[in-house]
Design a protein around this motif. Structure first.
Motif: not given
Ligand code: SAM
Length: 285
Positions: A2, A7, A34, A52-53, A55-57, A59-60, A63
């Motif tokens: 993305s 994002l 991030a 990707t890494a 992005q994951a950070l 999104q967490a 949240t």
């Protein structure tokens, strides 16, 4: 992969739906965190794909923020008086209002300072950083908070002038100081339900409500002010942060303790924020 802009848009929508006060600012700060870049650089990367890494950070982090965890706890830091302080769920997030206490402290000459309820160490470490000849002690009832304060002292290069000690207010303190500072817990237990979820659900309760609270939020001031004259040098000053409605009551406690030159000082918003007083010199006792 993305793009940064997509994002961001998705995160702003999630944070807005969760009731976060400034979803655009927070989404930007979390994405910059991030990506490991300054928030002022984000605009330059809007069209770039996000690894990707990261992005994951991100999104967490979104949240956690949507669950109303304070931004500083998620990024692990807070800027206070121009310096970065590590912040965890074990300490109060240092507030901009507390800079009023720093401004008052820096008007006072001192070689030794005590910070009661030091939390992240923000108050003690800031006044020591601004007064390179001074030494100081920070105490807290929370061993976890003392660990955070010690880490901050090391990160700021102040560990040789700042000591941290476990103490219930003055219980483990035999020394006297030129300056005693405190931002103690001062919220009445009855006010807790009306606080924002960031404060009510995520900040340590011991940092908010004083032990033995009778609803007034004044219990910690009674203990601190009553014992302060025995721990101040002649002419030394006691300065405490207060809630906006507590100035008169806290000033009265200082008068009762025999302190002089009692003043209530406002913050940048014009609300009463600090009460200060001095221990009289030997000639006036
Ligand atoms: C409002 S927070 C202030 C933290 C930090 N000084 C600041 O201004 O960001 C109050 C602090 O007092 C500590 N505290 C509460 N009761 C205490 C006690 N009886 N003795 C020492 N510290 C106490 C809490 O653990 C918390 O770190």
């Amino acid at each position: 992969m993305s793009r940064t802009a997509d994002l961001l848009l998705g995160a702003v929508a999630r944070l807005r739906a969760a009731g976060v006060a400034d979803p655009v600012r927070d989404a930007r700060l979390l994405l910059a965190h991030a990506l490991g870049i300054g928030a002022d650089r984000l605009t330059l990367h809007l069209a770039d794909p996000v690894p990707t890494a990261a992005q994951a950070l991100f999104q967490a982090a979104v949240t956690a923020r949507a669950a109303r965890q304070p931004l500083s706890q998620i990024t692990g830091k807070r800027l206070f008086w121009g310096r970065n302080f590590a912040v965890t769920a074990d300490v109060l997030d240092p507030r901009p209002e507390t800079e009023t206490l720093i401004a008052a402290a820096l008007k006072q000459p001192f070689a030794t300072a005590l910070d009661l309820g030091t939390g992240s160490g923000a108050i003690l470490l800031t006044v020591l950083a601004e007064r390179p000849q001074a030494r100081g002690l920070g105490v807290d009832l929370s061993p976890a908070a003392l660990g955070v304060a010690q880490r901050n002292a090391q990160a700021l290069g102040l560990a040789d002038r700042a000591e941290f000690r476990h103490s219930d207010w003055f219980a483990a303190i035999p020394e006297r100081f030129d300056l005693i500072l405190s931002n103690p817990p001062y919220i009445g237990a009855g006010e807790i339900p009306s606080l924002s979820p960031e404060v009510r659900d995520w900040e340590p309760r011991a940092a908010l409500v004083p032990e033995g609270d009778d609803g007034s939020g004044l219990a910690a001031y009674r203990k601190i002010i009553g014992a302060a004259p025995d721990h101040l040098s002649f002419g030394g000053a006691l300065m405490v942060e207060i809630g906006a409605s507590q100035g008169r009551a806290v000033g009265a406690l200082m008068a009762q303790a025999g302190l002089h030159h009692i003043q209530v000082l406002p913050d940048m918003d014009g609300r009463d924020r600090v009460v200060r007083a001095t221990r009289p010199g030997p000639a006036s006792v």
